[in-house]
Structure formats: C-alpha cells, structure tokens
Design an enzyme around this catalytic site. Sequence first.
Site, short mmCIF file in Angstrom:
data_model
loop_
_atom_site.label_atom_id
_atom_site.label_comp_id
_atom_site.label_asym_id
_atom_site.label_seq_id
_atom_site.Cartn_x
_atom_site.Cartn_y
_atom_site.Cartn_z
N HIS A 27 -81.77 -28.13 -28.28
CA HIS A 27 -81.73 -28.03 -26.81
C HIS A 27 -80.58 -28.83 -26.22
CE1 HIS A 27 -85.54 -26.27 -27.68
NE2 HIS A 27 -86.02 -27.42 -28.11
N ARG A 28 -79.48 -28.83 -26.89
CA ARG A 28 -78.26 -29.54 -26.46
C ARG A 28 -78.43 -31.06 -26.39
NH1 ARG A 28 -75.06 -25.43 -26.00
NH2 ARG A 28 -75.86 -23.51 -25.12
N LEU A 29 -79.46 -31.57 -27.01
CA LEU A 29 -79.61 -33.04 -27.08
C LEU A 29 -78.96 -33.49 -28.39
CD1 LEU A 29 -83.12 -33.57 -25.49
CD2 LEU A 29 -80.87 -34.00 -24.52
#
Length: 202
Positions: free
Chosen positions: A180-182
């Site tokens: 999740h783009r983390l």
Amino acid sequence: MPPETSLDETPGHDPLAIFLEWQKAAAERGLPAPDAFALATSTPEGRPSVRIVLFKGVVNGALRLVTNYQSRKGEELAKNPFAALTFFWPALDRQVRMEGRVERASPQESDAYFAKRDRESQLGAWASAQSRPVASRAALDAELARVRQRFEGGPVPRPDHWGVLHLLPDRIELWLSGPHRLHDRFAYTRDGDAWRVERLAP
Ligand SMILES: Cc1cc2nc3c(=O)[nH]c(=O)nc-3n(C[C@H](O)[C@H](O)[C@H](O)COP(=O)(O)O)c2cc1C
C-alpha cells in the site's frame, strides 16, 4: 530530535555492501540492464541533466563509471563535482540512491580499464567526440575509418579525454517496496568511517 532508527530494522550497517548484494542479485537473476543507473550532474548554476550509464564496480568505497571527460557530464562535473545517481531494479522492487563527490581516477587506472576493452570500443572512444554535434552518421563512420587506419597494426592507446570516474557517496538511500505504498526507506549519511542511518517516511 528525530526518532532514532534501530539498526536491527535496516537491511544492514554498510549500505555499500547491501547495494552490492542487491546489484549482484539483479545480475544473477538475469534482469535486464542490472548495471545501468541514472547519473545526474548539474551546472554551477544548478541546472541539472541526467543520463543512463553503466556501473563498473566499487573501489575503495567509490562507484566506478567510464566516460568521455569532455562530454556534457564531464564538463559539468569539472565545474561542479557533485552528482546523484539512482539504480532501479523493478523485478526486485528495490531502488538505491546515492549522492557524492566525483573525481577522475588515476591515469594508470583508466589505462588499465581501457586496455581491457575490445578494440572496436577503443576505436570508438577516439572516433566519438561525445556530446558534440556531428554532421551525419556518415561523418561519424568516416572518423571511425580514419582512426582505424591511424592505429592499424598496433595497440590503441587511451585517449586523454576518456577515462574512469569515481563517485564517492556520502549519502545512500536504500528503498524497498512495501504494501500500500508504505515503502521502507533507509537514508545513510557518511559519518567519518561509519554511516548514520535514519528511516524516512515513504
Ligand atoms: C544502457 C546504457 C548504458 C550507457 N552506458 C554509458 C556509459 O557507461 N558511459 C557513458 O559515457 N555513456 C553511456 N551511455 C550513454 C549516455 O546515456 C549518454 O548518452 C552519454 O554518456 C552522453 O551524455 P552527456 O551528453 O550528458 O555527457 C549509456 C546509455 C545507455 C542507454
């Protein structure tokens, strides 16, 4: 005070060693262009330019590349010796960024590297005034024919304008894709002989 980063969370203490592992993994997996990276230079006024070049190993903590010293990048580096670079291996979901000072290698190191290149590449280094305007493909081919004749029957010496550059990184960021783009980002800053590390928000 910024939060302290636990070294246990990072991929390791020595970012250059980890970079070398990742680069080797990309090469061993047969990924396309595992040794290609984007190299950014800039004019003293701060106008940047960027191009792809090839990684030629690490020597004494510096990344090696080879180029024409009179090219646009060569001229920008002569006036402003700081550069930035980025490797990206999409199949590994990893990125490495570095920044630092660039210096010319010794003439002996460049000679040794040049001597290992195949003859056609050696002739090409003489024939191509990299980054300068050239009238046509025919003009480039004619120049190659001229230098081939000039060096016929003997070794091709290294032209003074061609050689090895060393980029000595003082900042290295290791980036690993996360869900999740983390993503995980670790910024290492040179601190004497050691590296200081901070986790950065993605
Ligand atoms: C995959 C790839 C590898 C390249 N490797 C090099 C290299 O190792 N050295 C180099 O001078 N140019 C290399 N080039 C060409 C550069 O991208 C660039 O065109 C050239 O160095 C001139 O850049 P400049 O005018 O900004 O100096 C490569 C290009 C590609 C696409």
